[in-house]
Design a protein around this motif. Structure first.
Motif, mmCIF file in Angstrom:
data_model
loop_
_atom_site.group_PDB
_atom_site.id
_atom_site.type_symbol
_atom_site.label_atom_id
_atom_site.label_comp_id
_atom_site.label_asym_id
_atom_site.label_seq_id
_atom_site.Cartn_x
_atom_site.Cartn_y
_atom_site.Cartn_z
ATOM 1 N N ALA A 6 -4.064 11.043 13.816
ATOM 2 C CA ALA A 6 -3.889 9.807 13.046
ATOM 3 C C ALA A 6 -5.172 9.010 13.143
ATOM 4 O O ALA A 6 -5.688 8.790 14.237
ATOM 5 C CB ALA A 6 -2.717 9.003 13.586
ATOM 6 N N TYR A 7 -5.688 8.581 12.017
ATOM 7 C CA TYR A 7 -6.914 7.792 12.021
ATOM 8 C C TYR A 7 -6.564 6.339 12.271
ATOM 9 O O TYR A 7 -5.799 5.738 11.524
ATOM 10 C CB TYR A 7 -7.664 7.940 10.704
ATOM 11 C CG TYR A 7 -8.949 7.147 10.698
ATOM 12 C CD1 TYR A 7 -10.068 7.628 11.368
ATOM 13 C CD2 TYR A 7 -9.027 5.913 10.072
ATOM 14 C CE1 TYR A 7 -11.240 6.906 11.400
ATOM 15 C CE2 TYR A 7 -10.202 5.188 10.106
ATOM 16 C CZ TYR A 7 -11.299 5.682 10.762
ATOM 17 O OH TYR A 7 -12.458 4.959 10.797
ATOM 18 N N GLY A 15 -9.161 1.334 6.814
ATOM 19 C CA GLY A 15 -7.985 2.077 6.381
ATOM 20 C C GLY A 15 -7.790 2.071 4.882
ATOM 21 O O GLY A 15 -6.873 2.725 4.372
ATOM 22 N N SER A 21 -11.464 6.054 6.306
ATOM 23 C CA SER A 21 -10.341 7.002 6.273
ATOM 24 C C SER A 21 -10.071 7.536 4.876
ATOM 25 O O SER A 21 -9.289 8.481 4.717
ATOM 26 C CB SER A 21 -9.067 6.328 6.795
ATOM 27 O OG SER A 21 -8.570 5.403 5.842
ATOM 28 N N GLU A 25 -3.710 8.721 6.036
ATOM 29 C CA GLU A 25 -3.153 8.294 7.315
ATOM 30 C C GLU A 25 -3.257 9.366 8.394
ATOM 31 O O GLU A 25 -3.385 9.047 9.577
ATOM 32 C CB GLU A 25 -1.676 7.903 7.144
ATOM 33 C CG GLU A 25 -1.450 6.556 6.472
ATOM 34 C CD GLU A 25 -1.605 6.639 4.964
ATOM 35 O OE1 GLU A 25 -1.631 7.780 4.446
ATOM 36 O OE2 GLU A 25 -1.706 5.593 4.308
ATOM 37 N N LEU A 26 -3.189 10.633 8.007
ATOM 38 C CA LEU A 26 -3.175 11.715 8.982
ATOM 39 C C LEU A 26 -4.088 12.862 8.563
ATOM 40 O O LEU A 26 -4.333 13.075 7.372
ATOM 41 C CB LEU A 26 -1.753 12.285 9.151
ATOM 42 C CG LEU A 26 -0.639 11.343 9.602
ATOM 43 C CD1 LEU A 26 0.702 12.071 9.529
ATOM 44 C CD2 LEU A 26 -0.892 10.838 11.007
ATOM 45 N N ASP A 192 -1.570 11.704 2.668
ATOM 46 C CA ASP A 192 -1.513 10.369 2.080
ATOM 47 C C ASP A 192 -0.043 9.968 2.063
ATOM 48 O O ASP A 192 0.739 10.501 1.284
ATOM 49 C CB ASP A 192 -2.081 10.393 0.662
ATOM 50 C CG ASP A 192 -2.150 9.017 0.029
ATOM 51 O OD1 ASP A 192 -1.882 8.022 0.735
ATOM 52 O OD2 ASP A 192 -2.462 8.931 -1.174
ATOM 53 N N ARG A 195 3.414 3.644 3.168
ATOM 54 C CA ARG A 195 3.468 2.847 4.398
ATOM 55 C C ARG A 195 4.838 3.019 5.084
ATOM 56 O O ARG A 195 5.879 2.925 4.459
ATOM 57 C CB ARG A 195 3.232 1.378 4.070
ATOM 58 C CG ARG A 195 3.034 0.509 5.313
ATOM 59 C CD ARG A 195 2.646 -0.909 4.904
ATOM 60 N NE ARG A 195 1.394 -0.915 4.176
ATOM 61 C CZ ARG A 195 0.200 -0.947 4.756
ATOM 62 N NH1 ARG A 195 0.110 -0.929 6.079
ATOM 63 N NH2 ARG A 195 -0.893 -0.978 4.025
ATOM 64 N N THR A 198 4.420 7.610 8.168
ATOM 65 C CA THR A 198 3.632 8.423 9.090
ATOM 66 C C THR A 198 4.316 8.645 10.427
ATOM 67 O O THR A 198 3.868 9.422 11.239
ATOM 68 C CB THR A 198 2.267 7.771 9.354
ATOM 69 O OG1 THR A 198 2.451 6.423 9.778
ATOM 70 C CG2 THR A 198 1.415 7.816 8.102
#
Length: 199
Positions: A6-7, A15, A21, A25-26, A192, A195, A198
């Motif tokens: 995970a960034y 973000g 990024s 998200e991952l 991707d 929200r 993740t």
């Protein structure tokens, strides 16, 4: 073996799609190649994904050619760096990351789709990887060899400000499949997620 990273943005804006990024998200990395194209429902079903589990999630496969780490963590300059084959057309539309030198980020990704005017394979990378890890800049050439021993010339066509893909060169996936059909395969997927998905 599957690794998931995970960034975590360290500063405001990283973000975002234009940040380090790219809005992903991952990062998922596998020890063996993903046998199907997870961009479509058939490919996802072949690897065991259920569509209802992926609601709000988009998968971006990346082709990987192993090589030396060219990030700032490497003690010296890499001669044969890792190369990632991305979906240049999709990144062009997404306008992911930020280009340096006044270059439009969409045009940067678009320039990966075809060979350069000199016939070289176009590549991009983040500033730290190109400058410090490889000693390269825009317009510079990088030499390598294909699987059959034929000389391959790469040309730097742009620089990304910052990227969580640091340490590797990036080109279009079809170029990588053409010159390294056996030694490169899909072993990375960018995720991707809407929200809250993740976790």
């Amino acid at each position: 073996v599957v690794g998931v990273g995970a960034y975590a943005p360290s500063t405001v804006g990283e973000g975002e799609i234009s940040g380090a990024s790219g809005g992903f998200e991952l990062i998922v990395e596998t020890s063996t190649g993903v046998p199907s194209d997870v961009r479509n429902a058939y490919g996802r079903a072949r690897v065991g994904f259920l569509e209802e589990e992926l609601e709000g999630i988009e998968l971006w496969p990346v082709r990987v050619k192993d090589g030396e780490d060219a990030s700032c963590l490497s003690p010296g300059q890499a001669s044969r760096p890792r190369i990632l084959g991305v979906d240049a057309r999709a990144l062009e539309a997404r306008r992911a990351f930020e280009a340096l030198g006044g270059q439009d980020i969409g045009q940067l990704w678009g320039s990966l789709k075809s060979r350069t005017s000199s016939g070289a394979i176009p590549i991009v990378g983040d500033e730290a990887t190109l400058r410090w890890g490889l000693g390269l800049g825009p317009g510079d050439l990088h030499q390598d060899v294909s699987e059959t021993g034929e000389p391959i010339t790469f040309e730097v066509v742009g620089v990304i400000a910052r990227s969580f893909l640091q340490g590797a060169l990036l080109t279009s996936e079809h170029h990588l499949a053409e010159i390294y059909p056996k030694s490169s395969e899909t072993r990375m997927v960018l995720v991707d997620a809407a929200r809250g998905r993740t976790n």
